[in-house]
Scaffold this motif. Structure first.
Motif, PDB file in Angstrom:
ATOM      1  N   PHE A 168      81.587  69.195  27.316  1.00 38.76           N
ATOM      2  CA  PHE A 168      80.624  69.214  28.417  1.00 38.76           C
ATOM      3  C   PHE A 168      80.097  67.799  28.592  1.00 38.76           C
ATOM      4  O   PHE A 168      79.576  67.186  27.653  1.00 38.76           O
ATOM      5  CB  PHE A 168      79.497  70.194  28.089  1.00 38.76           C
ATOM      6  N   ASP A 169      80.233  67.265  29.793  1.00 40.28           N
ATOM      7  CA  ASP A 169      80.086  65.823  30.002  1.00 40.28           C
ATOM      8  C   ASP A 169      79.047  65.511  31.071  1.00 40.28           C
ATOM      9  O   ASP A 169      78.747  66.326  31.942  1.00 40.28           O
ATOM     10  CB  ASP A 169      81.446  65.268  30.428  1.00 40.28           C
ATOM     11  N   ARG A 228      84.793  69.708  30.959  1.00 40.70           N
ATOM     12  CA  ARG A 228      86.106  69.067  30.998  1.00 40.70           C
ATOM     13  C   ARG A 228      87.223  70.009  30.522  1.00 40.70           C
ATOM     14  O   ARG A 228      88.359  69.903  30.984  1.00 40.70           O
ATOM     15  CB  ARG A 228      86.105  67.814  30.129  1.00 40.70           C
ATOM     16  N   ASP A 229      86.926  70.909  29.580  1.00 41.30           N
ATOM     17  CA  ASP A 229      87.942  71.866  29.127  1.00 41.30           C
ATOM     18  C   ASP A 229      88.581  72.584  30.309  1.00 41.30           C
ATOM     19  O   ASP A 229      89.788  72.807  30.337  1.00 41.30           O
ATOM     20  CB  ASP A 229      87.319  72.918  28.195  1.00 41.30           C
ATOM     21  N   GLN A 236      93.347  70.832  40.208  1.00 40.60           N
ATOM     22  CA  GLN A 236      92.171  71.213  40.999  1.00 40.60           C
ATOM     23  C   GLN A 236      90.964  71.293  40.064  1.00 40.60           C
ATOM     24  O   GLN A 236      90.987  72.029  39.084  1.00 40.60           O
ATOM     25  CB  GLN A 236      92.411  72.563  41.683  1.00 40.60           C
ATOM     26  N   TRP A 237      89.903  70.546  40.338  1.00 39.53           N
ATOM     27  CA  TRP A 237      88.791  70.375  39.404  1.00 39.53           C
ATOM     28  C   TRP A 237      87.672  71.393  39.557  1.00 39.53           C
ATOM     29  O   TRP A 237      86.708  71.382  38.797  1.00 39.53           O
ATOM     30  CB  TRP A 237      88.176  68.980  39.602  1.00 39.53           C
ATOM     31  N   MET A 249      83.912  61.562  28.387  1.00 45.01           N
ATOM     32  CA  MET A 249      85.347  61.777  28.245  1.00 45.01           C
ATOM     33  C   MET A 249      86.075  60.505  27.830  1.00 45.01           C
ATOM     34  O   MET A 249      87.104  60.560  27.148  1.00 45.01           O
ATOM     35  CB  MET A 249      85.912  62.314  29.560  1.00 45.01           C
ATOM     36  N   ALA A 250      85.542  59.341  28.215  1.00 48.20           N
ATOM     37  CA  ALA A 250      86.206  58.075  27.902  1.00 48.20           C
ATOM     38  C   ALA A 250      86.156  57.753  26.419  1.00 48.20           C
ATOM     39  O   ALA A 250      87.022  57.033  25.900  1.00 48.20           O
ATOM     40  CB  ALA A 250      85.578  56.942  28.707  1.00 48.20           C
ATOM     41  N   THR A 251      85.155  58.287  25.711  1.00 48.12           N
ATOM     42  CA  THR A 251      85.003  57.993  24.280  1.00 48.12           C
ATOM     43  C   THR A 251      85.009  59.256  23.426  1.00 48.12           C
ATOM     44  O   THR A 251      84.735  59.189  22.222  1.00 48.12           O
ATOM     45  CB  THR A 251      83.684  57.230  24.031  1.00 48.12           C
TER      46      THR A 251
END
Length: 272
Positions: free
Chosen positions: A111-112, A149-150, A157-158, A238-240
């Motif tokens: 979860f971001d 993000r999962d 499709q987001w 998500m980047a890290t």
């Protein structure tokens, strides 16, 4: 001028907030958005301090919440994706919107956070030019595009990962005349438990707010109360591989606009 919505007399009202935090009601939410400029020009009715009112999202329940992906150059670079040549558009449902202080359930293990600049339409737009779209912006708000993000990354499709409950917290709306042109550069940041995670400028956006609204209006009519949230800068979890968990507190803040604060809570039990 700052615009908020709140519960009052068994209805959701829209009002304006003065420098002392006192609220003047400008009309029931559906009526306000039918003609927001007229409502703001009229005389409001004092209902007391904002701190004593139960806030609600100032966008109407009928709003289209149009989202833009990969709209900051450095964010596209951190995801190792090409710089878009056409805006990447997806959608939220209006019932995912929340306000400052609301809790958001953590969905999944990734979860971001995503700090974003939001804009709300004040006049009908169809096949508009960028100049026409700029003139139609009623105001701006700070937004946190909380992302599961999962689920987001399961397909191209987001939408599923962008529509969990209360995952769209928004600040009060500040009218465009008080904000100026975001393309000139407004500081945009995210803090998680007091630690800065994103710290950038809206000048890094690939497509400006007027360009985005003009683009969307080529295919669909936009109405007063529709909103567009314009993408996030670099520094997402998500980047890290750092994500949000119950008990975390997230603050998104944008210069000249304000902030929205969200507490991450545990997801509710599954349906019986």
């Amino acid at each position: 001028m700052k615009i908020v919505a709140f519960e009052h007399d068994d209805a959701v009202q829209v009002g304006t907030v003065d420098e002392d935090g006192q609220v003047s009601a400008r009309g029931e939410i559906a009526a306000f958005w039918r003609n927001p400029h007229a409502a703001l020009a009229g005389t409001g009715t004092s209902v007391g301090p904002l701190a004593a009112l139960r806030q609600r999202p100032a966008a109407p329940p009928t709003a289209r919440v149009i989202c833009v992906g990969l709209n900051y150059r450095r964010h596209a670079e951190e995801t190792n994706l090409p710089i878009p040549t056409v805006p990447v558009i997806f959608a939220r449902w209006a019932n995912t919107l929340a306000v400052d202080g609301d809790g958001a359930p953590a969905i999944g293990d990734k979860f971001d956070w995503e700090a974003e600049l939001g804009a709300v339409v004040g006049r009908r737009l169809f096949r508009a030019t960028a100049d026409q779209a700029k003139a139609a912006v009623l105001g701006y708000f700070a937004f946190n595009d909380l992302s599961a993000r999962d689920y987001q990354m399961q397909t191209a499709q987001w939408i599923l990962g962008k529509n969990s409950d209360a995952s769209g917290p928004m600040s009060a709306i500040v009218t465009a005349d008080a904000v100026g042109d975001p393309a000139a550069g407004l500081r945009i940041s995210t803090r998680v438990n007091g630690t800065v995670r994103q710290d950038s400028s809206t000048a890094d956006m690939i497509f400006t707010v007027p360009e985005l609204l003009a683009h969307v209006s080529q295919a669909m009519t936009l109405y007063p109360g529709d909103v567009i949230v314009t993408g996030t800068p670099e520094g997402v979890g998500m980047a890290t591989s750092e994500f949000l968990h119950p008990g975390d507190e997230v603050e998104v803040e944008i210069e000249r606009i304000g902030r929205v604060r969200t507490t991450i809570v545990a997801a509710p039990a599954a349906s019986a």
